[in-house]
Design an enzyme around this catalytic site. Structure first.
Site, short mmCIF file in Angstrom:
data_model
loop_
_atom_site.label_atom_id
_atom_site.label_comp_id
_atom_site.label_asym_id
_atom_site.label_seq_id
_atom_site.Cartn_x
_atom_site.Cartn_y
_atom_site.Cartn_z
N HIS A 15 24.36 -23.09 0.25
CA HIS A 15 23.73 -24.31 0.77
C HIS A 15 23.42 -25.33 -0.33
O HIS A 15 22.30 -25.78 -0.52
CB HIS A 15 22.54 -24.03 1.70
CG HIS A 15 21.39 -23.21 1.19
ND1 HIS A 15 20.74 -23.47 0.02
CD2 HIS A 15 20.75 -22.16 1.73
CE1 HIS A 15 19.75 -22.63 -0.15
NE2 HIS A 15 19.75 -21.80 0.88
N HIS B 133 12.92 -11.67 6.44
CA HIS B 133 13.26 -13.09 6.27
C HIS B 133 14.40 -13.42 7.22
O HIS B 133 15.41 -12.71 7.24
CB HIS B 133 13.64 -13.33 4.81
CG HIS B 133 13.97 -14.74 4.46
ND1 HIS B 133 13.59 -15.83 5.20
CD2 HIS B 133 14.66 -15.26 3.39
CE1 HIS B 133 14.03 -16.93 4.63
NE2 HIS B 133 14.68 -16.61 3.54
N GLU C 180 16.43 -16.08 7.28
CA GLU C 180 17.58 -16.90 6.85
C GLU C 180 18.86 -16.08 7.03
O GLU C 180 18.88 -14.86 6.80
CB GLU C 180 17.40 -17.39 5.40
CG GLU C 180 18.43 -18.47 5.07
CD GLU C 180 18.12 -19.30 3.82
OE1 GLU C 180 17.19 -18.97 3.07
OE2 GLU C 180 18.84 -20.31 3.63
N ASP D 102 21.46 -15.32 5.49
CA ASP D 102 22.03 -14.40 4.49
C ASP D 102 21.39 -13.02 4.61
O ASP D 102 21.91 -12.04 4.05
CB ASP D 102 21.90 -14.93 3.05
CG ASP D 102 20.54 -15.50 2.71
OD1 ASP D 102 19.81 -15.93 3.62
OD2 ASP D 102 20.20 -15.51 1.51
N HIS E 235 10.59 -17.59 1.35
CA HIS E 235 11.21 -18.88 1.15
C HIS E 235 11.17 -19.77 2.39
O HIS E 235 11.35 -20.98 2.30
CB HIS E 235 12.67 -18.59 0.72
CG HIS E 235 13.63 -19.68 0.74
ND1 HIS E 235 14.88 -19.59 1.28
CD2 HIS E 235 13.52 -20.94 0.27
CE1 HIS E 235 15.51 -20.71 1.15
NE2 HIS E 235 14.72 -21.54 0.54
N ASP F 168 13.34 -12.81 -0.72
CA ASP F 168 13.90 -13.74 -1.72
C ASP F 168 13.15 -13.73 -3.06
O ASP F 168 13.74 -14.03 -4.11
CB ASP F 168 13.88 -15.17 -1.18
CG ASP F 168 15.05 -15.48 -0.26
OD1 ASP F 168 15.99 -14.67 -0.20
OD2 ASP F 168 15.02 -16.53 0.41
N TYR G 281 17.69 -19.49 -10.14
CA TYR G 281 17.28 -19.17 -8.77
C TYR G 281 15.94 -19.84 -8.44
O TYR G 281 15.78 -20.48 -7.40
CB TYR G 281 17.19 -17.66 -8.65
CG TYR G 281 16.88 -17.12 -7.28
CD1 TYR G 281 17.89 -16.90 -6.35
CD2 TYR G 281 15.58 -16.81 -6.92
CE1 TYR G 281 17.60 -16.38 -5.10
CE2 TYR G 281 15.28 -16.30 -5.68
CZ TYR G 281 16.30 -16.08 -4.76
OH TYR G 281 16.01 -15.57 -3.53
FE1 FEO Z 1 15.99 -17.64 1.93
FE2 FEO Z 1 18.15 -15.30 0.63
O1 FEO Z 1 17.43 -16.46 1.90
#
Ligand code: FEO
Length: 403
Positions: free
Chosen positions: A28, A82, A84, A86, A149, A168, A196
């Protein structure tokens, strides 16, 4: 069937069952030069539990690794730390194979998973901040980590193993064959963690500061930190150093460093950058000069993590700032770096809108704009001197602030 993709033992009851993505270079908008991993973990407790899943396309790898230690249908629970994609992108597929009794997530996680996937084909249960889940002979304790995150994010702590599943947080985008921090050099862990943090977490630094305080005040002990990306921390001396770096980064500490970022059409703006660079160097401040023809927006963000100044150069193109410069300024403005000082420079032929437009970005970023230099076509000797002096002035400002 022989499972060739194997789970990796973390403790007597916990296995890494994630995926290694050697080839991802675009995450992203973040240039992941060294790939990444999507870590998922299997707890072989009385209630067999899977912590997180993997990005879409890697579900076969996850299932094969799980199968190397247990029949996937024996998984009772899935915990989604999480939402997200991924980490949850294969949740629906995994649920259809595993058929878990329940999927657990934070309250916000339950909402997010519902909005992402609709019916998962398994009961979705919200856990409380500070709540516990008995796995029979093991216990999971949950801690919400909102905005680290995403609003749904949480930590899960495996009490008996003193193991924190940190999603994360404390992760890094780094694909390696090694699974543990003590198999990799500290210099690499630090460099990749800087990248990161700068690109993923900077915006949420105030939440990080308060989370670190909560973790310290909790009295919890840690033997292992298992993030959702990169190596698993099991050298607590090394992790302690990383914890201190998170404190430093979230407190927005800056150093004797300036970043010059620019693009150039016919080398005039680049020439100006060179004189500013040398002016800064003359004061003893460290400089990173970055042409956007060889550095990505996320490279710039990484260098800005502890920088005390950003100096931005743009040619004027089509009555505007240069597109690559607009791109990087949009990105770093969004990340909300707290860079104290800035400068602007650039060459133009006739209209010259580039420099004032960059200045506006920098003011919106709440930087003190120390000065600006414009050149008409090529920099004259007078313009070169102004560039050098701008560098000197920025260097002095930094020294006066840091010392
Ligand atoms: Fe916020 Fe690795 O996803």
């Amino acid at each position: 069937m022989t499972q060739r993709l194997k789970a990796v033992k973390v403790t007597d009851t916990v296995y890494w069952v994630g995926a290694i993505d050697w080839n991802v270079r675009y995450f992203h908008g973040y240039s992941t030069h060294r790939g990444t991993t999507y870590n998922a973990y299997l707890i072989l407790a009385d209630k067999v539990t899977l912590i997180d899943t993997v990005k879409k396309g890697f579900e076969d790898e996850l299932i094969e690794r799980v199968s190397s230690v247990i029949d996937p249908e024996k998984i009772d629970y899935i915990v989604s730390n999480h939402s997200e994609p991924d980490h949850s992108g294969t949740l629906k597929e995994v649920c259809s194979i595993v058929k878990p009794q329940k999927v657990f997530a934070s309250k916000m996680g339950v909402k997010a998973l519902d909005q992402h996937f609709g019916d998962l084909g398994a009961e979705l249960v919200a856990v409380e901040n500070g709540g516990e889940l008995s796995l029979g002979n093991r216990t999971l304790k949950f801690m919400e980590t909102r905005m680290i995150h995403w609003p749904d994010s949480m930590f899960s702590y495996l009490v008996e193993e003193k193991l924190l599943f940190s999603q994360d947080a404390f992760g890094m985008h780094l694909a390696t064959s090694e699974r543990f921090d003590d198999q990799l050099p500290w210099s690499l862990l630090l460099r990749m963690s800087e990248d990161y943090y700068a690109n993923i977490i900077t915006l949420y630094s105030k939440f990080v500061s308060s989370l670190l305080e909560t973790v310290e005040a909790s009295g919890l002990e840690f033997d292992i930190i298992a993030p959702d990306h990169g190596p698993i921390w099991r050298d607590m001396g090394q992790f302690g150093k990383m914890f201190e770096m998170y404190k430093r980064w979230s407190a927005r500490k800056t150093s004797l460093k300036a970043v010059i970022v620019y693009d150039t059409m016919w080398k005039a703006t680049e020439k100006m950058a060179q004189y500013i660079e040398n002016g800064i160097i003359s004061t003893g401040v460290s400089v990173k000069r970055m042409s956007l023809q060889s550095s990505s927006r996320s490279d710039v963000a990484s260098e800005m993590l502890e920088a005390s100044a950003i100096v931005v150069g743009t040619p004027t193109l089509n009555n505007d700032l240069f597109p690559s410069v607009a791109d990087v300024l949009t990105y770093v403005k969004g990340l909300k770096f707290k860079t104290p000082f800035a400068g602007v420079f650039g060459s133009h032929g006739w209209s010259g809108e580039g420099v004032p437009k960059v200045r506006k970005y920098l003011e919106e970023m709440e930087c003190e704009v120390v000065g600006e230099v414009k050149a008409k076509y090529s920099p004259t000797e007078e313009v070169k001197e102004k560039c050098y002096e701008l560098g000197v002035e920025i260097g002095k400002k930094i020294i006066n602030t840091i010392n």
